[in-house]
Design an enzyme around this catalytic site. Structure first.
Site, PDB file in Angstrom:
ATOM      1  N   TRP A   1       0.928  -1.229   0.084  1.00 27.10           N
ATOM      2  CA  TRP A   1       0.111   0.081  -0.035  1.00 27.10           C
ATOM      3  C   TRP A   1       0.931   1.225   0.079  1.00 27.10           C
ATOM      4  O   TRP A   1       0.412   2.307  -0.572  1.00 27.10           O
ATOM      5  CB  TRP A   1      -1.078  -0.043   1.086  1.00 27.10           C
ATOM      6  CG  TRP A   1      -2.179  -0.790   0.784  1.00 27.10           C
ATOM      7  CD1 TRP A   1      -2.617  -2.304   1.212  1.00 27.10           C
ATOM      8  CD2 TRP A   1      -3.034  -0.864  -0.282  1.00 27.10           C
ATOM      9  NE1 TRP A   1      -3.302  -2.763   0.648  1.00 27.10           N
ATOM     10  CE2 TRP A   1      -3.811  -1.757  -0.376  1.00 27.10           C
ATOM     11  CE3 TRP A   1      -3.448   0.261  -1.199  1.00 27.10           C
ATOM     12  CZ2 TRP A   1      -5.041  -2.097  -1.090  1.00 27.10           C
ATOM     13  CZ3 TRP A   1      -4.499  -0.069  -2.026  1.00 27.10           C
ATOM     14  CH2 TRP A   1      -5.174  -1.170  -2.135  1.00 27.10           C
TER      15      TRP A   1
ATOM     16  N   ASP B   1      -1.228   6.786   6.417  1.00 28.30           N
ATOM     17  CA  ASP B   1      -2.256   6.055   6.080  1.00 28.30           C
ATOM     18  C   ASP B   1      -2.421   4.982   7.136  1.00 28.30           C
ATOM     19  O   ASP B   1      -1.921   4.150   7.210  1.00 28.30           O
ATOM     20  CB  ASP B   1      -1.872   5.363   4.842  1.00 28.30           C
ATOM     21  CG  ASP B   1      -3.190   4.293   4.233  1.00 28.30           C
ATOM     22  OD1 ASP B   1      -4.031   4.147   4.838  1.00 28.30           O
ATOM     23  OD2 ASP B   1      -2.899   3.578   3.044  1.00 28.30           O
TER      24      ASP B   1
ATOM     25  N   LYS C   1     -12.585  -1.117   7.083  1.00 28.53           N
ATOM     26  CA  LYS C   1     -12.007  -2.275   7.869  1.00 28.53           C
ATOM     27  C   LYS C   1     -12.304  -2.067   9.325  1.00 28.53           C
ATOM     28  O   LYS C   1     -12.633  -3.149   9.872  1.00 28.53           O
ATOM     29  CB  LYS C   1     -10.475  -2.298   7.535  1.00 28.53           C
ATOM     30  CG  LYS C   1     -10.082  -2.603   5.949  1.00 28.53           C
ATOM     31  CD  LYS C   1      -8.580  -2.356   5.762  1.00 28.53           C
ATOM     32  CE  LYS C   1      -8.372  -2.091   4.570  1.00 28.53           C
ATOM     33  NZ  LYS C   1      -8.689  -3.017   3.591  1.00 28.53           N
TER      34      LYS C   1
HETATM   35  N1  PMP Z   1      -4.336   1.612   2.444  1.00 33.27           N
HETATM   36  C1  PMP Z   1      -4.315   0.528   2.885  1.00 33.27           C
HETATM   37  C2  PMP Z   1      -3.323   0.145   4.188  1.00 33.27           C
HETATM   38  C3  PMP Z   1      -5.234  -0.415   2.611  1.00 33.27           C
HETATM   39  O1  PMP Z   1      -5.354  -1.515   3.124  1.00 33.27           O
HETATM   40  C4  PMP Z   1      -6.148  -0.005   1.443  1.00 33.27           C
HETATM   41  C5  PMP Z   1      -7.201  -1.092   0.940  1.00 33.27           C
HETATM   42  N2  PMP Z   1      -6.982  -2.393   1.358  1.00 33.27           N
HETATM   43  C6  PMP Z   1      -5.972   1.250   0.946  1.00 33.27           C
HETATM   44  C7  PMP Z   1      -5.325   2.077   1.299  1.00 33.27           C
HETATM   45  C8  PMP Z   1      -7.221   1.496  -0.141  1.00 33.27           C
HETATM   46  O2  PMP Z   1      -8.354   1.945   0.345  1.00 33.27           O
HETATM   47  P1  PMP Z   1      -9.403   2.215  -0.659  1.00 33.27           P
HETATM   48  O3  PMP Z   1      -9.878   0.940  -1.269  1.00 33.27           O
HETATM   49  O4  PMP Z   1     -10.519   2.752   0.216  1.00 33.27           O
HETATM   50  O5  PMP Z   1      -8.958   3.226  -1.597  1.00 33.27           O
END
Ligand code: PMP
Length: 366
Positions: free
Chosen positions: A113, A172, A196
């Site tokens: 990520w 994040d 989540k």
């Molecule tokens: N950052 C992290 C740490 C994630 O786990 C995720 C999704 N699994 C995201 C960003 C992306 O999130 P979104 O699908 O809401 O754009």
């Protein structure tokens, strides 16, 4: 009975027994799910028809923010924004809002990520990538911000604590917000999509230090401009009403169970329970990464004989333990211990981890 116009796969998904350990979406606790279902009742007074312009919605949003502030001890110098577009929209919003003219950013590369955030940021400005372990900023003027992914959902890694660096962190926290206190003095922006830990997809919480507002480059879309959203109380466009309602209920549910300290304690107990079951697996399970970096939220492991992974996943599924396949780029097995997961789910998984090694003779023979 599901409507005939819904895909059959949805009906099958609804009927599937057992527990899902998916990393993509945290389960709502039964009490919260019932409250949401009741609020979505048909007819007048349904949450699904609540106008975002109403005082009722404004009160809901204000209480959601107040509860988040209490839980995380967010200082007054931070604004809380309720935005749409997922955490991925913030990958673009951060450089657009914080780099200004001629600014640069540092991104710590901790895994999947972090790399997604880096790829998006590079589209908008100069980015220096540093390894996540012991990052040292280059000499000279500091960057506008340092981005990190506090919990790597795909890799199963977590920073033991936020690093203390001479630039504001943009963190994040999509998969670990509320699982531990936040060292706000190190933070410029903390953001988390809510699907989540705090409910349903569609809402991203952005906690931004007030002095960082007002730096967006002129072409920044207004819905991504932190100051424009702060001035409009996050209602520059229709906010995600349903996910905000779910977050309201979920945050209060967490608060009634001891807040962040309670989440953190239960998470430690649950992951210790699983670690003990993995350790008892007579060498069948292999953990990666230094123990201090392993995420208790998304523990990942491999079968020491990779050839047994499919048999493990199939046997787990047959036992009602679903969605344990590791992220496609990582392989292996991934468990997600989000706060809404039922206690029985963790107990059932731990029992399965202890029992599976005894079946492997049969699996190998078959
Ligand atoms: N950052 C992290 C740490 C994630 O786990 C995720 C999704 N699994 C995201 C960003 C992306 O999130 P979104 O699908 O809401 O754009």
């Amino acid at each position: 009975m599901a409507s005939p116009s819904l895909p059959e796969s949805f009906a099958a998904w609804q009927r599937a027994p057992g527990y899902s350990f998916t990393a993509a979406a945290g389960p709502l606790p039964a009490e919260v799910a019932s409250e949401v279902a009741a609020a979505c009742r048909p007819g007048p007074g349904s949450l699904l028809g609540l106008p975002f312009t109403s005082p009722t919605f404004r009160a809901l949003q204000a209480e959601t923010e107040a509860c988040l502030r209490r839980l995380l001890a967010i200082p007054d110098r931070f604004r809380v924004l309720f935005l749409a577009g997922g955490a991925s929209a913030q990958f673009a919003a951060l450089p657009l809002n914080l780099l200004g003219e001629g600014g640069w950013a540092v991104y710590l590369d901790s895994g999947h990520w972090a790399r997604r955030a880096i790829a998006e940021a590079r589209r908008h400005g100069p980015v220096t990538v540093l390894p996540a372990a012991a990052p040292a900023l280059p000499p000279g003027p500091p960057p506008a911000y340092v981005h990190l992914t506090s919990n790597e959902t795909a890799d199963g890694l977590r920073y033991p604590e936020l690093p203390d660096l001479p630039a504001p962190l943009a963190a994040d926290m999509t998969s670990d917000l509320l699982t531990r206190p936040i060292a706000w003095q190190r933070v410029g922006v903390a953001y988390a999509a809510t699907q989540k830990l705090i409910g349903t997809p569609g809402l991203t919480l952005v906690v931004v230090r007030e002095d960082l507002l007002g730096r967006a480059r002129p072409p920044t879309p207004r819905v991504l401009d932190y100051r424009a959203q702060a001035e409009a109380d996050s209602r520059l466009s229709t906010p995600p009403v349903l996910p905000i309602f779910v977050a309201h209920r979920m945050l209060h549910w967490l608060e009634a169970r001891g807040g962040v300290a309670g989440v953190s304690r239960r998470l430690a107990e649950r992951s210790a329970h699983l670690e003990a079951a993995l350790a008892a697996g007579t060498g069948l399970y292999r953990r990666l990464g230094a123990p201090s970096l392993r995420s208790p939220v998304n523990p990942c492991f491999h079968l020491s004989d990779e050839g047994l992974t499919e048999a493990f996943l199939a046997a787990a599924e047959a036992a009602g333990l679903r969605d344990l396949r590791g992220h496609p780029q990582t392989g292996g097995v991934r468990v997600s211990l989000y706060p809404g997961l039922a206690e029985e789910a963790v107990a059932a998984l731990a029992a399965f981890l202890r029992a599976f090694p005894r079946c492997t003779h049969r699996v190998r023979a078959g």
